[in-house]
Design a protein around this motif. Structure first.
Motif, PDB file in Angstrom:
ATOM      1  N   UNK A   1       0.804  -1.212   0.000  1.00 47.58           N
ATOM      2  CA  UNK A   1       0.000   0.000   0.000  1.00 47.58           C
ATOM      3  C   UNK A   1       0.839   1.265   0.000  1.00 47.58           C
ATOM      4  N   UNK A   2       2.151   1.125   0.182  1.00 47.08           N
ATOM      5  CA  UNK A   2       3.022   2.297   0.260  1.00 47.08           C
ATOM      6  C   UNK A   2       4.360   2.023  -0.406  1.00 47.08           C
ATOM      7  N   UNK A   3       4.947   3.084  -0.920  1.00 49.43           N
ATOM      8  CA  UNK A   3       6.326   3.037  -1.399  1.00 49.43           C
ATOM      9  C   UNK A   3       7.133   3.862  -0.414  1.00 49.43           C
ATOM     10  N   UNK A   4       8.148   3.220   0.190  1.00 48.98           N
ATOM     11  CA  UNK A   4       8.981   3.905   1.177  1.00 48.98           C
ATOM     12  C   UNK A   4      10.371   4.127   0.602  1.00 48.98           C
ATOM     13  N   UNK A   5      11.025   5.161   1.101  1.00 52.34           N
ATOM     14  CA  UNK A   5      12.385   5.468   0.655  1.00 52.34           C
ATOM     15  C   UNK A   5      13.336   4.361   1.118  1.00 52.34           C
ATOM     16  N   UNK A   6      14.086   3.763   0.184  1.00 50.17           N
ATOM     17  CA  UNK A   6      15.014   2.704   0.572  1.00 50.17           C
ATOM     18  C   UNK A   6      16.283   3.240   1.235  1.00 50.17           C
ATOM     19  N   UNK A   7      16.506   4.564   1.112  1.00 52.13           N
ATOM     20  CA  UNK A   7      17.691   5.209   1.671  1.00 52.13           C
ATOM     21  C   UNK A   7      17.419   6.707   1.749  1.00 52.13           C
ATOM     22  N   UNK A   8      18.195   7.452   2.530  1.00 50.39           N
ATOM     23  CA  UNK A   8      18.008   8.897   2.544  1.00 50.39           C
ATOM     24  C   UNK A   8      18.451   9.496   1.211  1.00 50.39           C
TER      25      UNK A   8
ATOM     26  N   UNK B   1       7.412  16.235  -2.339  1.00 43.15           N
ATOM     27  CA  UNK B   1       7.435  17.197  -3.440  1.00 43.15           C
ATOM     28  C   UNK B   1       8.833  17.193  -4.058  1.00 43.15           C
ATOM     29  N   UNK B   2       8.926  17.741  -5.222  1.00 46.28           N
ATOM     30  CA  UNK B   2      10.195  17.867  -5.916  1.00 46.28           C
ATOM     31  C   UNK B   2      11.180  18.634  -5.033  1.00 46.28           C
ATOM     32  N   UNK B   3      12.422  18.142  -4.968  1.00 47.30           N
ATOM     33  CA  UNK B   3      13.536  18.718  -4.203  1.00 47.30           C
ATOM     34  C   UNK B   3      13.416  18.491  -2.698  1.00 47.30           C
ATOM     35  N   UNK B   4      12.476  17.635  -2.247  1.00 41.70           N
ATOM     36  CA  UNK B   4      12.392  17.284  -0.829  1.00 41.70           C
ATOM     37  C   UNK B   4      13.530  16.348  -0.451  1.00 41.70           C
ATOM     38  N   UNK B   5      14.097  16.562   0.730  1.00 38.74           N
ATOM     39  CA  UNK B   5      15.029  15.608   1.320  1.00 38.74           C
ATOM     40  C   UNK B   5      14.201  14.593   2.084  1.00 38.74           C
ATOM     41  N   UNK B   6      14.486  13.302   1.881  1.00 44.73           N
ATOM     42  CA  UNK B   6      13.726  12.253   2.555  1.00 44.73           C
ATOM     43  C   UNK B   6      14.665  11.370   3.353  1.00 44.73           C
ATOM     44  N   UNK B   7      14.123  10.734   4.368  1.00 47.30           N
ATOM     45  CA  UNK B   7      14.912   9.818   5.183  1.00 47.30           C
ATOM     46  C   UNK B   7      14.530   8.381   4.846  1.00 47.30           C
ATOM     47  N   UNK B   8      15.419   7.454   5.199  1.00 44.42           N
ATOM     48  CA  UNK B   8      15.165   6.033   4.942  1.00 44.42           C
ATOM     49  C   UNK B   8      13.875   5.604   5.639  1.00 44.42           C
ATOM     50  N   UNK B   9      13.001   4.904   4.904  1.00 40.39           N
ATOM     51  CA  UNK B   9      11.747   4.402   5.458  1.00 40.39           C
ATOM     52  C   UNK B   9      10.598   5.389   5.396  1.00 40.39           C
ATOM     53  N   UNK B  10      10.863   6.609   4.950  1.00 41.16           N
ATOM     54  CA  UNK B  10       9.793   7.604   4.846  1.00 41.16           C
ATOM     55  C   UNK B  10       8.828   7.204   3.728  1.00 41.16           C
ATOM     56  N   UNK B  11       7.522   7.343   3.980  1.00 38.07           N
ATOM     57  CA  UNK B  11       6.514   7.024   2.966  1.00 38.07           C
ATOM     58  C   UNK B  11       6.555   8.092   1.882  1.00 38.07           C
ATOM     59  N   UNK B  12       6.730   7.657   0.638  1.00 44.31           N
ATOM     60  CA  UNK B  12       6.805   8.572  -0.499  1.00 44.31           C
ATOM     61  C   UNK B  12       5.494   8.634  -1.271  1.00 44.31           C
ATOM     62  N   UNK B  13       4.887   7.449  -1.483  1.00 44.82           N
ATOM     63  CA  UNK B  13       3.640   7.349  -2.245  1.00 44.82           C
ATOM     64  C   UNK B  13       2.755   6.310  -1.572  1.00 44.82           C
ATOM     65  N   UNK B  14       1.456   6.587  -1.500  1.00 46.19           N
ATOM     66  CA  UNK B  14       0.509   5.579  -1.024  1.00 46.19           C
ATOM     67  C   UNK B  14      -0.379   5.151  -2.191  1.00 46.19           C
ATOM     68  N   UNK B  15      -0.798   3.896  -2.142  1.00 48.53           N
ATOM     69  CA  UNK B  15      -1.619   3.302  -3.208  1.00 48.53           C
ATOM     70  C   UNK B  15      -2.977   2.896  -2.636  1.00 48.53           C
ATOM     71  N   UNK B  16      -3.980   2.886  -3.512  1.00 47.71           N
ATOM     72  CA  UNK B  16      -5.304   2.405  -3.090  1.00 47.71           C
ATOM     73  C   UNK B  16      -5.635   1.150  -3.852  1.00 47.71           C
TER      74      UNK B  16
END
Length: 167
Positions: free
Chosen positions: A99-106, A152-167
């Motif tokens: 249901x979610x795509x998470x960041x595999x790394x920062x 959003x574009x140019x966001x810094x993300x951390x490992x495991x952060x949810x990037x996209x959710x699916x229905x």
């Protein structure tokens, strides 16, 4: 190798190679199959002619409904990985819905290739994450519909952060 089974508990072991021979239950399978149009085929096997129509496909679940003549046949396919999971007692592991795509790394989001409400298929590119000076294309883990894009574009993300959710 594939194992194909029907809803009536008939099953076959199918072994094939791309552009090579096909064997069913260890015996060479010779046929003549012609594509007639969108999901429609003509099959000639052992001197008999069959009209085949693909009624529905679910590539995620590897299930198919065919109309052969006037009969409907539901097929379920298992590839070598599904068969291995069965042998290990982990058959339900492959059916888990993501249901979610998470960041595999920062990293830094440098491209977003989908939008909310868009239908995606397993393997479709979703985002580009820059990490350690390399661009990583994050792909859809399964078929689905993008419910929300949480970055959003140019966001810094951390490992495991949810990037996209699916229905």
């Amino acid at each position: 190798m594939l194992q194909i089974s029907t809803s009536s508990n008939r099953s076959w072991e199918v072994d094939y190679q791309l552009n090579g021979p096909i064997s069913v239950n260890g015996e060479l399978f010779t046929w003549d199959l012609v594509l007639l149009g969108d999901g429609r085929y003509h099959l000639l096997y052992e001197g008999r002619s069959y009209s085949i129509e693909v009624i529905s496909t679910d590539y995620t679940a590897k299930s198919f409904t065919l109309k052969v003549g006037n009969h409907f046949i539901e097929l379920q396919a298992k590839d070598r990985f599904d068969l291995l999971l069965d042998r290990l007692g982990m058959a339900d592991a492959s059916a888990h819905k993501v249901n979610e795509l998470k960041a595999p790394m920062p990293g830094l989001i440098v491209d977003i290739r989908v939008e909310s409400g868009q239908t995606v298929h397993k393997g479709d590119p979703l985002l580009v994450l820059e990490a350690m000076k390399m661009e990583n294309i994050l792909k859809a883990p399964t078929d689905g519909v993008v419910n929300a894009i949480k970055v959003a574009l140019r966001d810094n993300v951390s490992k495991g952060q949810v990037l996209i959710s699916f229905s």
